[in-house]
Design an enzyme around this catalytic site. Structure first.
Site, PDB file in Angstrom:
ATOM      1  N   ASN A 149       0.807  -1.238   0.000  1.00  0.00           N
ATOM      2  CA  ASN A 149       0.000   0.000   0.000  1.00  0.00           C
ATOM      3  C   ASN A 149       0.834   1.281   0.000  1.00  0.00           C
ATOM      4  OD1 ASN A 149       0.718  -0.674   2.648  1.00  0.00           O
ATOM      5  ND2 ASN A 149      -0.995   0.459   3.482  1.00  0.00           N
ATOM      6  N   GLY A 203       9.787 -11.469  -5.143  1.00  0.00           N
ATOM      7  CA  GLY A 203       9.057 -12.713  -5.404  1.00  0.00           C
ATOM      8  C   GLY A 203       7.867 -12.874  -4.493  1.00  0.00           C
ATOM      9  N   GLY A 205       5.259 -14.111  -1.571  1.00  0.00           N
ATOM     10  CA  GLY A 205       5.345 -14.268  -0.124  1.00  0.00           C
ATOM     11  C   GLY A 205       5.572 -15.709   0.312  1.00  0.00           C
ATOM     12  N   PRO A 206       4.724 -16.630  -0.159  1.00  0.00           N
ATOM     13  CA  PRO A 206       4.874 -18.017   0.305  1.00  0.00           C
ATOM     14  C   PRO A 206       6.207 -18.662  -0.103  1.00  0.00           C
ATOM     15  CG  PRO A 206       2.682 -17.665  -0.598  1.00  0.00           C
ATOM     16  CD  PRO A 206       3.465 -16.432  -0.916  1.00  0.00           C
ATOM     17  N   VAL A 208       9.478 -16.557  -1.168  1.00  0.00           N
ATOM     18  CA  VAL A 208      10.610 -15.744  -0.665  1.00  0.00           C
ATOM     19  C   VAL A 208      10.416 -15.373   0.807  1.00  0.00           C
ATOM     20  CG1 VAL A 208      11.844 -13.563  -0.961  1.00  0.00           C
ATOM     21  CG2 VAL A 208      11.068 -14.830  -2.957  1.00  0.00           C
ATOM     22  N   GLY A 209       9.204 -14.871   1.119  1.00  0.00           N
ATOM     23  CA  GLY A 209       8.933 -14.465   2.500  1.00  0.00           C
ATOM     24  C   GLY A 209       9.095 -15.651   3.437  1.00  0.00           C
ATOM     25  N   GLU A 247       3.278  -5.659  12.224  1.00  0.00           N
ATOM     26  CA  GLU A 247       2.355  -4.530  12.031  1.00  0.00           C
ATOM     27  C   GLU A 247       1.273  -5.019  11.088  1.00  0.00           C
ATOM     28  OE1 GLU A 247       2.489  -1.723  13.554  1.00  0.00           O
ATOM     29  OE2 GLU A 247       4.462  -1.934  14.470  1.00  0.00           O
ATOM     30  N   CYS A 281      -3.388   1.297   6.253  1.00  0.00           N
ATOM     31  CA  CYS A 281      -3.808   0.554   7.448  1.00  0.00           C
ATOM     32  C   CYS A 281      -4.440   1.473   8.481  1.00  0.00           C
ATOM     33  CB  CYS A 281      -2.593  -0.144   8.049  1.00  0.00           C
ATOM     34  SG  CYS A 281      -1.240   0.981   8.353  1.00  0.00           S
ATOM     35  N   GLU A 459       6.940   0.030  16.434  1.00  0.00           N
ATOM     36  CA  GLU A 459       8.030   0.598  15.643  1.00  0.00           C
ATOM     37  C   GLU A 459       8.140   2.081  15.990  1.00  0.00           C
ATOM     38  OE1 GLU A 459       6.774  -0.414  11.610  1.00  0.00           O
ATOM     39  OE2 GLU A 459       7.925  -2.279  11.728  1.00  0.00           O
TER      40      GLU A 459
HETATM   41  P1  NAD Z   1       0.107  -9.460   2.811  1.00  0.00           P
HETATM   42  O1  NAD Z   1       0.101 -10.001   4.198  1.00  0.00           O
HETATM   43  O2  NAD Z   1      -0.590 -10.220   1.757  1.00  0.00           O
HETATM   44  O3  NAD Z   1       1.600  -9.278   2.273  1.00  0.00           O
HETATM   45  C1  NAD Z   1       2.556  -8.515   2.970  1.00  0.00           C
HETATM   46  C2  NAD Z   1       3.937  -9.035   2.621  1.00  0.00           C
HETATM   47  O4  NAD Z   1       4.065 -10.349   3.130  1.00  0.00           O
HETATM   48  C3  NAD Z   1       4.203  -9.129   1.110  1.00  0.00           C
HETATM   49  O5  NAD Z   1       5.535  -8.787   0.850  1.00  0.00           O
HETATM   50  C4  NAD Z   1       3.962 -10.600   0.848  1.00  0.00           C
HETATM   51  O6  NAD Z   1       4.637 -11.091  -0.286  1.00  0.00           O
HETATM   52  C5  NAD Z   1       4.498 -11.224   2.114  1.00  0.00           C
HETATM   53  N1  NAD Z   1       3.982 -12.566   2.401  1.00  0.00           N
HETATM   54  C6  NAD Z   1       2.830 -13.123   1.963  1.00  0.00           C
HETATM   55  N2  NAD Z   1       2.734 -14.404   2.404  1.00  0.00           N
HETATM   56  C7  NAD Z   1       3.846 -14.650   3.132  1.00  0.00           C
HETATM   57  C8  NAD Z   1       4.330 -15.778   3.838  1.00  0.00           C
HETATM   58  N3  NAD Z   1       3.657 -16.913   3.874  1.00  0.00           N
HETATM   59  N4  NAD Z   1       5.499 -15.679   4.486  1.00  0.00           N
HETATM   60  C9  NAD Z   1       6.198 -14.529   4.470  1.00  0.00           C
HETATM   61  N5  NAD Z   1       5.806 -13.428   3.794  1.00  0.00           N
HETATM   62  C10 NAD Z   1       4.637 -13.481   3.133  1.00  0.00           C
HETATM   63  O7  NAD Z   1      -0.424  -7.980   2.943  1.00  0.00           O
HETATM   64  P2  NAD Z   1      -0.719  -6.958   1.756  1.00  0.00           P
HETATM   65  O8  NAD Z   1      -1.985  -7.412   1.116  1.00  0.00           O
HETATM   66  O9  NAD Z   1       0.508  -6.759   0.956  1.00  0.00           O
HETATM   67  O10 NAD Z   1      -0.967  -5.605   2.561  1.00  0.00           O
HETATM   68  C11 NAD Z   1      -2.188  -5.223   3.071  1.00  0.00           C
HETATM   69  C12 NAD Z   1      -2.267  -5.493   4.559  1.00  0.00           C
HETATM   70  O11 NAD Z   1      -1.189  -4.852   5.228  1.00  0.00           O
HETATM   71  C13 NAD Z   1      -3.513  -4.934   5.186  1.00  0.00           C
HETATM   72  O12 NAD Z   1      -4.045  -5.880   6.069  1.00  0.00           O
HETATM   73  C14 NAD Z   1      -3.022  -3.718   5.938  1.00  0.00           C
HETATM   74  O13 NAD Z   1      -3.816  -3.327   7.032  1.00  0.00           O
HETATM   75  C15 NAD Z   1      -1.685  -4.167   6.373  1.00  0.00           C
HETATM   76  N6  NAD Z   1      -0.834  -3.022   6.696  1.00  0.00           N
HETATM   77  C16 NAD Z   1      -0.528  -2.789   8.009  1.00  0.00           C
HETATM   78  C17 NAD Z   1       0.243  -1.698   8.363  1.00  0.00           C
HETATM   79  C18 NAD Z   1       0.595  -1.405   9.803  1.00  0.00           C
HETATM   80  O14 NAD Z   1       1.493  -0.605  10.031  1.00  0.00           O
HETATM   81  N7  NAD Z   1      -0.056  -2.019  10.771  1.00  0.00           N
HETATM   82  C19 NAD Z   1       0.721  -0.847   7.356  1.00  0.00           C
HETATM   83  C20 NAD Z   1       0.385  -1.112   6.031  1.00  0.00           C
HETATM   84  C21 NAD Z   1      -0.385  -2.217   5.711  1.00  0.00           C
END
Ligand code: NAD
Length: 478
Positions: A149, A203, A205-206, A208-209, A247, A281, A459
């Protein structure tokens, strides 16, 4: 077509698999670049580069880290227009907003550059017979994972304190918005960041992450993203005793009391609902309004929403750009349908928009819904798009009950001219951040994070610097 590369050991690398993922421009719906479809082998390569760089970087004088991080900030400022254009095309946000976010990304680096110079060990004397001192050391190789976002803003918010405290980093931006992270690699080289100190692996998430989170020697994970992903990450990282900062999502209430500064409350509540297409968020997605001003507020709110033009993100007059991806576009639309099934009355928006020349882009008009119960799915689940609900309340107790009824607890804004009430409500709200008579006013020194399912840890300022360090207390008997 442009092929992005991983940034490992200061060099651009193709993914070992040689596979790529399509990167879409949400404003047109077209594929416009290709992202490395990396896997655990690329993560291992990044880890090894980081590990090799750690000895020197962790022992470098804080002034050196300050100078390099500050130079990165300067370069981001110098390249503001180029980076903002890249961010707007990649994410769908209006260009004017992307420019502001690039400035704020530079500020993140500048803020933590100066923090590196001020970060101290602590000392505690015990009435003359002993002295304690606390050594704060970098952890080693740490992992930073960020969402789509606010791409560069949130990426830099994690990387900057990790580097300032002397860690080396393996970082992964969202696969949906990789472009500014890719450009950051070049900037780091130009700023003189030593090779291997920061490594960026692109790459899914599932893949690289997951490889980062389960890597035995990546010792801390700083993650921003969805609550379900956070839960999954915690299930892997917690049994490995990794340091973890999460977060996560939000479903933030705005509490509008009858004694508020009416015009300001209307204007800021609309902004808090729809800035960045509602994809922040911290967006206020549930507007709770004292019943005596409900009708008047609703009329003024809808009138203000109607000034929000939806369209081409690259035009300065556009207030609301494109939704980030087709999957997210469909998710947001499905919640608008759900709202109707739950008895909601769509008082404005709720439609797909097709701007001239951009018929295949993903646009939704700003949507305002009333007549929903506070505990229905649309009022409890995070939609994360240009959709907001209006709900009346009769008493402060009822407002607090509704505000606190969701599983989330990230942010809240309270609108009243009665300071006693404002402080009372701030104390009773279950959220990590409370704004009184404002929204999104950020001081980078303050703790940032959520309660309940909005996250674990804080943070910002010294919180981030402490997170990225190991602390050891040494007690000396005099
Ligand atoms: P997401 O959880 O789908 O992805 C976030 C990141 O995690 C991406 O880089 C993704 O590739 C990675 N990821 C996905 N699956 C993973 C796994 N199994 N293991 C490790 N990494 C993995 O979130 P999104 O759709 O990219 O972002 C939107 C969400 O983020 C919303 O819920 C929003 O509220 C939240 N958000 C929170 C904050 C905060 O500060 N609290 C700030 C911004 C966004």
């Amino acid at each position: 077509m442009k092929k992005l590369a991983n940034y490992i050991d200061g060099v651009d690398f193709a993914p070992i698999s040689n596979h790529y993922i399509n990167n879409f421009n949400p404003s047109t719906g077209d594929v416009y670049s290709l992202i490395p479809d990396s896997d655990e082998r690329d993560v291992e390569m990044a880890y090894e580069a980081a590990e090799k760089a750690f000895e020197t970087w962790s022992k470098s004088p804080s002034e050196k880290r300050f100078k390099i991080l500050n130079r990165i900030a300067e370069l981001i400022d110098l390249k503001n227009e180029e980076l903002a254009l890249a961010e707007s095309i990649d994410q769908g946000k209006p260009i004017w907003l992307a420019k502001t976010e690039m400035t704020r990304s530079a500020q993140n680096f500048r803020f933590f550059a100066t923090a590196a110079m001020q970060f101290n060990s602590e000392s505690h004397t015990m009435e003359g017979h002993a002295i304690n001192y606390t050594i704060k050391s970098p952890i080693g190789v740490v992992g930073c994972i960020s969402p789509w976002n606010l791409p560069l803003y949130l990426f830099s918010w994690k990387i900057a304190p990790a580097l300032a405290t002397g860690n080396c980093v393996v970082a992964k931006p969202s696969e949906i918005t990789p472009m500014t992270a890719y450009l950051l690699g070049e900037i780091c080289n130009e700023a003189g960041l030593p090779k291997g100190v920061l490594n960026i692996v692109h790459g899914l998430g599932p893949k690289v992450g997951n490889a980062m989170v389960s890597h035995p020697n990546i010792k801390a994970i700083s993650f921003t993203g969805g609550t379900a992903t956070g839960k999954h990450i915690a299930s892997i990282a917690a049994p490995m005793f990794k340091k973890l900062s999460l977060e996560l999502g939000g479903k933030n209430p705005n509490l509008i009391f009858a004694d508020c500064d009416f015009n300001k409350a209307v204007k800021e509540s609309v902004r808090s609902s729809f800035l960045n297409q509602g994809e922040i968020c911290l967006c206020g997605s549930r507007i709770l309004i004292e019943r005596s001003i409900y009708e008047k507020f609703k009329t003024a709110f809808v009138a203000e929403v109607q000034t929000y033009t939806v369209g081409n993100p690259l035009l300065d007059e556009t207030k609301i750009g494109a939704i980030v991806s087709q999957a997210h576009f469909e998710k947001v639309l499905s919640y608008i349908e759900l709202a109707k099934q739950e008895g909601g009355n769509i008082i404005c928006g709720g439609t797909v928009v097709k701007p001239e020349g951009l018929k295949n882009g993903w646009y939704i008009s700003p949507t305002v819904i009333e007549n929903l119960s506070y505990d229905c799915r649309c009022n409890q689940e995070e939609i994360f798009g240009p959709v907001v609900t209006l709900t009346p309340f009769d008493t402060e107790e009822e407002a607090l009950m509704m505000a606190n009824s969701t599983p989330y607890g990230l942010a809240c804004s309270v609108w009243t001219e009665n300071l006693t009430k404002a402080h009372r409500v701030a104390g009773a709200i279950q959220s990590g951040i409370v704004w009184i008579n404002c929204w999104l006013l950020r001081d980078l020194r303050t703790p940032f994070g959520g309660m309940k399912q909005s996250g674990v840890g804080r943070e910002g300022g010294w919180n981030a610097m402490n997170f990225f360090t190991e602390q050891k207390n040494v007690c000396v008997k005099l």
